[in-house]
Design an enzyme around this catalytic site. Sequence first.
Site, PDB file in Angstrom:
ATOM      1  N   GLU B 174       0.833  -1.208   0.000  1.00 51.76           N
ATOM      2  CA  GLU B 174       0.000   0.000   0.000  1.00 51.76           C
ATOM      3  C   GLU B 174       0.862   1.250   0.000  1.00 51.76           C
ATOM      4  O   GLU B 174       2.048   1.211   0.332  1.00 51.76           O
ATOM      5  CB  GLU B 174      -0.939   0.031   1.204  1.00 51.76           C
ATOM      6  CG  GLU B 174      -0.371  -0.543   2.502  1.00 51.76           C
ATOM      7  CD  GLU B 174       0.905   0.077   2.995  1.00 51.76           C
ATOM      8  OE1 GLU B 174       0.985   1.336   3.021  1.00 51.76           O
ATOM      9  OE2 GLU B 174       1.840  -0.667   3.366  1.00 51.76           O
ATOM     10  N   GLU B 317       4.561  -0.396   1.643  1.00 52.22           N
ATOM     11  CA  GLU B 317       4.638  -0.515   0.177  1.00 52.22           C
ATOM     12  C   GLU B 317       4.546  -1.965  -0.302  1.00 52.22           C
ATOM     13  O   GLU B 317       4.485  -2.216  -1.497  1.00 52.22           O
ATOM     14  CB  GLU B 317       5.953   0.070  -0.383  1.00 52.22           C
ATOM     15  CG  GLU B 317       6.150   1.545  -0.195  1.00 52.22           C
ATOM     16  CD  GLU B 317       7.455   2.036  -0.850  1.00 52.22           C
ATOM     17  OE1 GLU B 317       8.086   1.282  -1.608  1.00 52.22           O
ATOM     18  OE2 GLU B 317       7.831   3.186  -0.581  1.00 52.22           O
TER      19      GLU B 317
END
Lengths: 355, 355
Positions: B174, B317
């Site tokens: 994310e 991430e």
Amino acid sequence: MELLNKTISGIKAADELAKSEAVRHMDSLIKPIGSLGTLEKIAVQLSGITGQRSNTFEKKCTIVMAADNGVHEEGVSSCPQEITAVQTINMTKGLTGICVLSQHAGAEVVIVDIGVKGDLNAGGIINKKISHGTRNMAKGPAMTREQAVKAFETGIEIVGELVSKGYKLFGTGEMGICNTSTSSAVLMALTDISVEQAVGKGAGLTDADYENKKRVIERALETNKPDSNDVLDVISKVGGYDIAGMAGCFLAAAYYRVPIVIDGFISTVAAFAAYKLNPLVKDYMFASHSSEEIGYKHAIQILGLEPMLNLHMRLGEGTGCPLAFNIIEASQAVVKNMATFEQGAINDDFLVDIR
Amino acid sequence: MELLNKTISGIKAADELAKSEAVRHMDSLIKPIGSLGTLEKIAVQLSGITGQRSNTFEKKCTIVMAADNGVHEEGVSSCPQEITAVQTINMTKGLTGICVLSQHAGAEVVIVDIGVKGDLNAGGIINKKISHGTRNMAKGPAMTREQAVKAFETGIEIVGELVSKGYKLFGTGEMGICNTSTSSAVLMALTDISVEQAVGKGAGLTDADYENKKRVIERALETNKPDSNDVLDVISKVGGYDIAGMAGCFLAAAYYRVPIVIDGFISTVAAFAAYKLNPLVKDYMFASHSSEEIGYKHAIQILGLEPMLNLHMRLGEGTGCPLAFNIIEASQAVVKNMATFEQGAINDDFLVDIR
């Protein structure tokens, strides 16, 4: 003895200037400072070892020291002693755990017969046999001091040759039935760890056999009275050729300024023996995985290192090393390919905040 | 809602027969039983997922869900909100942590704009924007129930498309400033975890800002009173599009019987939300690394999974996923290439003992 002494005294500390520069570079990359954790620490440590900001490891290998231990006759292992020879030969065929994991990592396996019982008729083994296994440490010294020195120097020579051939990243592994017993004995002799903390069930002992294993190790220590301040005395009396050979590898890696990875319990005990000879070796070491062998967690704690992987492995052979190689190389992908704040178009306004 | 319901109800448990056969194969390899620990468990789990003894993962990717969170206006993050957009664009250029680690692992990054504030003028982003960020959960619901459903279904659709393109291994990541706040709120709403256990300092808050963050999250929960038995109510009121999108990915991976890897805290909360909708999803999940975010260890414990890597990372991430891909693939190297006792010439006499 000359090579061993030269190696021990020739080890220098990590390059602190290169480390500072590596930290500065890490902090310039587009991420909150320190958020890549151990990957960042690995990169900084590598810079301290080689003096370079980034490093490539095209040629890398795990050195597997194979040797037998005379203490086998005390019934401390559930395996027949011949397994050492059989598995050493299987290494040459690429069939064992360390072989398949090394192949997966693009790494090689260097197999050294440093004291297997019996003659190994297989290509691909470096023959450095010191004797056909050690003697039974429960009855007297496992080897002479000269043999111990020779085992250390074998490890030093092997690393030296591989460095000259362009290998830049090393792992340490072993194959030797009963080497959890010798490792426990060495660890107990060098530290104040108890028999309960140092001795595990190895590759699958019964409760009765486990009790016997602890008593045999205690007897080996009582019989030989190794001098805890004299690593060579300890290794020669209650160690093994594999442990001494790997300890030599750790010393040589530090001497030649190349990174070297620790596998599990036996490898950690060898690393600790090297550390006792010159604490600077720690700057060159990386702990790979948290072994399930009971003595491991105490040994790695005393050494002050933290493993990267938590995989409940207890196979030995060096199997943690190729897995760690991948993580070490991942740290270099970060160093080389991740953008700086400047390149990432995160301007000064953002910069203040994200840091 | 139809796609979400169909997916949740269409998930089946792992293939127990294939798992038994995988265990039998593992136990036939030349090593003490279970000595490759988690590598063996991964291999068995993969067989349960796909029904195959061995698996290859040529096409693999981490899906990065990018979205903004309205709660940013409460000062819960040290980063300006624009960082979400900037870093999402940096993803398309291969510049961020997940990009360089994926490249190292031979994996891809699939970037989904599921609700970034602002229009992103960059190729390589799948535009599934539900709105320009959520609303401020401290003042009312972050999104409508319909928007939450759409976010779940976006994740389901993305995985479905990638499966049809031949991707066989997934990671979840994310990018969204303030998503540790929404994740903490969702975790607290779904469990009995306290604010102290759930809320960390994110990417670097001061002590005062940290206290504020905790109060804001508590206020969001008090204001919205999410129903702990209704995952969609919780996610819509105090979640984010990224969390919902990733939860959809977990559901879809289970539906399509493909393995999916959890990254850090936010990803784990999404996995837990999916688990609450159908506990069978756990059979398809792998935990990658032990995140430094304080809520992580509680979340992964409740989910009952154990991470493979211990690297003190807290970047998000999806950065843990490509590192875990390598270990998952290593487990398949063991399955495919390690010899059986028979092939390894360890005969019946030895066999009895080594086992």
